[in-house]
Write an enzyme that holds these catalytic residues in place. Structure first.
Site, PDB file in Angstrom:
ATOM      1  N   ASP A 141     -16.759 -15.588  -9.436  1.00  0.00           N
ATOM      2  CA  ASP A 141     -16.140 -16.878  -9.701  1.00  0.00           C
ATOM      3  C   ASP A 141     -17.149 -17.985  -9.423  1.00  0.00           C
ATOM      4  OD1 ASP A 141     -14.107 -18.551 -10.493  1.00  0.00           O
ATOM      5  OD2 ASP A 141     -13.107 -18.588  -8.552  1.00  0.00           O
ATOM      6  N   HIS A 148     -14.635 -31.311  -9.750  1.00  0.00           N
ATOM      7  CA  HIS A 148     -13.977 -30.529  -8.695  1.00  0.00           C
ATOM      8  C   HIS A 148     -14.870 -30.468  -7.452  1.00  0.00           C
ATOM      9  CE1 HIS A 148     -11.824 -27.302  -6.667  1.00  0.00           C
ATOM     10  NE2 HIS A 148     -12.900 -26.556  -6.698  1.00  0.00           N
ATOM     11  N   GLU A 213      -5.774 -22.732  -8.478  1.00  0.00           N
ATOM     12  CA  GLU A 213      -6.947 -23.338  -9.106  1.00  0.00           C
ATOM     13  C   GLU A 213      -6.880 -23.014 -10.593  1.00  0.00           C
ATOM     14  OE1 GLU A 213     -10.513 -22.047  -7.034  1.00  0.00           O
ATOM     15  OE2 GLU A 213     -10.288 -23.695  -5.593  1.00  0.00           O
ATOM     16  N   GLU A 215      -8.370 -22.334 -13.891  1.00  0.00           N
ATOM     17  CA  GLU A 215      -9.685 -21.893 -14.344  1.00  0.00           C
ATOM     18  C   GLU A 215      -9.546 -21.157 -15.666  1.00  0.00           C
ATOM     19  OE1 GLU A 215     -12.077 -19.855 -11.480  1.00  0.00           O
ATOM     20  OE2 GLU A 215     -11.222 -20.940  -9.763  1.00  0.00           O
ATOM     21  N   ASP A 247      -7.031 -18.921  -9.671  1.00  0.00           N
ATOM     22  CA  ASP A 247      -7.715 -18.441  -8.460  1.00  0.00           C
ATOM     23  C   ASP A 247      -6.949 -18.969  -7.243  1.00  0.00           C
ATOM     24  OD1 ASP A 247      -9.595 -17.530  -6.625  1.00  0.00           O
ATOM     25  OD2 ASP A 247     -10.908 -19.261  -6.904  1.00  0.00           O
ATOM     26  N   ARG A 251      -6.013 -22.611   1.547  1.00  0.00           N
ATOM     27  CA  ARG A 251      -6.976 -23.639   1.977  1.00  0.00           C
ATOM     28  C   ARG A 251      -7.193 -23.653   3.480  1.00  0.00           C
ATOM     29  NH1 ARG A 251      -9.526 -24.225  -2.672  1.00  0.00           N
ATOM     30  NH2 ARG A 251      -8.239 -25.169  -4.305  1.00  0.00           N
ATOM     31  N   GLN A 254      -9.339 -20.751   4.253  1.00  0.00           N
ATOM     32  CA  GLN A 254     -10.662 -21.021   3.679  1.00  0.00           C
ATOM     33  C   GLN A 254     -11.488 -21.941   4.569  1.00  0.00           C
ATOM     34  OE1 GLN A 254     -10.381 -22.676  -0.276  1.00  0.00           O
ATOM     35  NE2 GLN A 254     -12.579 -22.574  -0.667  1.00  0.00           N
ATOM     36  N   LYS A 267      -9.312 -16.069  -0.745  1.00  0.00           N
ATOM     37  CA  LYS A 267      -9.240 -15.900  -2.185  1.00  0.00           C
ATOM     38  C   LYS A 267      -8.842 -14.482  -2.587  1.00  0.00           C
ATOM     39  CE  LYS A 267     -11.443 -19.878  -3.330  1.00  0.00           C
ATOM     40  NZ  LYS A 267     -10.994 -20.869  -4.308  1.00  0.00           N
ATOM     41  N   THR A 271      -5.562 -12.990  -7.659  1.00  0.00           N
ATOM     42  CA  THR A 271      -6.070 -13.813  -8.762  1.00  0.00           C
ATOM     43  C   THR A 271      -5.231 -13.427  -9.965  1.00  0.00           C
ATOM     44  OG1 THR A 271      -8.308 -13.657  -7.850  1.00  0.00           O
ATOM     45  CG2 THR A 271      -8.123 -14.401 -10.130  1.00  0.00           C
ATOM     46  N   GLU A 387      -7.145 -31.255  -4.545  1.00  0.00           N
ATOM     47  CA  GLU A 387      -7.646 -32.507  -5.124  1.00  0.00           C
ATOM     48  C   GLU A 387      -6.526 -33.499  -5.405  1.00  0.00           C
ATOM     49  OE1 GLU A 387     -10.794 -32.036  -8.332  1.00  0.00           O
ATOM     50  OE2 GLU A 387     -10.149 -29.976  -8.062  1.00  0.00           O
TER      51      GLU A 387
HETATM   52 MN    MN Z   1     -12.088 -20.818  -7.857  1.00  0.00          MN
END
Ligand code: MN
Length: 440
Positions: A141, A148, A213, A215, A247, A251, A254, A267, A271, A387
């Site tokens: 990834d 971003h 996320e 993607e 994804d 947080r 993370q 993560k 997915t 975000e």
């Molecule tokens: Mn990602």
């Protein structure tokens, strides 16, 4: 070498299909698209096999009535799809894909004389269930959107959001393949180590800052031998197609675990991908010149190509919608949280693959590459809640009166995408739709 940047009759916006629903201007799967998936009749227990979306139907590529209508190259190509995964078809590369696309476009055209003979190969799209399109050997990834990277970087390093390597190489990490799921499969809220602001020691608890996320996922077609980097101008020959990819990201897990080796358990719990793969041939009309700001450093020669500068950006518009359990109970429609485009990415797919193979690393048919969260310059083009909520500081409002800073149990996240261009057909990707369930 084959030309990969020509439009041909399969892209003609005036083409119409004898499958009437494919001619609706709002349809995601007109005859110019022809994405592929692995599927079977729902609940039938049949073998999974490949199908192509056309309007509100699926053309069963394993149906015997198709073979007599195909060219020799098309017959050789379609036989590679008689399997419960597309790896063999992917390994055959762009020529096999293109041969099948030409034939499918021809036999689905409105004036095809033998259409009555092949109409028995159609299945209603709402009567199929999907399988993973490939046996995915590896998943990496990336972090292609500088918008971003800047928005996230500002949360952690307000003075210095973009680290020095960002403009020189497409940053990526090795993901996890065992937990890649299909659209429609729910995801359990993960547990993990969390360090709260008030404490010096972490706890093990359900994630409180669960995020999506938005993607794109790119499937590798023909691979490259170990030790043989793929030159940037040959990357097109090694890519199979594009799906939607979510994804999922914990947080809070993370932010505690990511230094110094990057994401791991934040993560690897899940997915999600969409079942339909849109080919790079179908994406050809939506390519655009790729430009980076004049003040930024020029990429190194192995990441630079005049051809990529002229066509490396792809205008794939990705939408995120959210449907809470309360919204669903009240019959409300999903609320759109963002709309962004891969055309705003800082790194092109050719640069990503040239970089990933630049050390000689071999990619294999069916490998999956994530673009990273696709965010644009505007507020409503932010591709994740981290975000949108500015790190949990500004809640997002939903039509039900609810707010979100991160995901709640029972929330359904829906990714979708389309390509549009003046004088071109509009093509879609279908959906990646996943509901969050309670921790187990
Ligand atoms: Mn990602």
């Amino acid at each position: 070498m084959q030309s990969t940047n020509d439009l041909d009759q399969t892209h003609n916006p005036a083409l119409r299909s004898w499958v009437e629903s494919a001619n609706d201007a709002e349809c995601s799967f007109p005859i110019q698209n022809l994405p592929i998936a692995v599927l079977r009749r729902a609940g039938s227990g049949e073998q999974f096999r490949a199908g192509t979306a056309i309007g509100d139907s699926v053309l069963d590529l394993s149906a015997p009535c198709l073979l007599p209508q195909l060219s020799e190259a098309g017959r050789a190509a379609i036989r590679l799809t008689f399997a419960s995964s597309l790896n063999d078809f992917m390994a055959a590369g762009r020529p096999a894909q293109r041969a099948l696309r030409q034939d499918l476009s021809r036999i689905l055209r409105h004036d095809f004389a033998e259409k009555d003979r092949i109409s028995e190969a159609l299945i209603a799209a709402d009567e199929v269930e999907f399988n993973m399109p490939a046996r995915i050997g590896d998943f990496s990834d990336f972090y292609c959107s500088i918008h971003h990277a800047t928005n996230v970087g500002k949360l952690f390093r307000p003075e210095n959001p973009i680290l020095p390597n960002y403009r020189w190489l497409p940053v990526g990490y090795q993901g996890r393949t065992s937990s890649i799921l299909l659209s429609g499969q729910s995801v359990a809220r993960p547990c993990g180590q969390i360090l709260s602001a008030e404490s010096t020691n972490p706890i093990y608890a359900p994630c409180r800052r669960l995020d999506y996320e938005a993607e794109l996922g790119v499937f590798v077609g023909s691979g490259n031998a170990l030790g043989r980097p793929v030159p940037i101008d040959q990357v097109d020959d090694h890519l199979f197609g594009v799906c939607l990819l979510n994804d999922w990201s914990a947080r809070d897990v993370q932010s505690w675990e990511y230094q110094p080796l990057g994401p791991f358990l934040a993560k690897s719990f899940a997915t999600s991908i969409s079942p339909w793969i849109v080919s790079f041939d179908a994406l050809e009309p939506y390519r655009r010149p790729y430009r980076r700001p004049a003040e930024d450093p020029a990429p190194l020669p192995h990441l630079t190509s005049a051809s990529d500068e002229s066509r490396g950006a792809i205008d794939i518009k990705v939408s995120v919608h959210l449907l809470s359990a309360a919204m669903a109970a009240r019959g409300l429609a999903p609320a759109r949280l963002s709309l962004s485009s891969y055309a705003d990415a800082y790194w092109t797919l050719s640069q990503v693959v040239a970089h990933q193979t630049s050390n000689g690393c071999n990619l294999q048919p069916g490998d999956l590459i994530g673009t990273g969260t696709i965010s644009g310059p505007s507020r409503d083009s932010r591709g994740c809640l981290l975000e949108l909520s500015e790190g949990g500081q500004s809640p997002v409002s939903l039509p039900s009166g609810e707010t979100r800073v991160f995901l709640e149990d029972g929330d359904t996240v829906i990714l979708s995408a389309c390509c549009e261009a003046d004088g071109r057909a509009r093509i879609g990707f279908g959906e990646c739709r996943v509901t969050i369930r309670k921790p187990e």
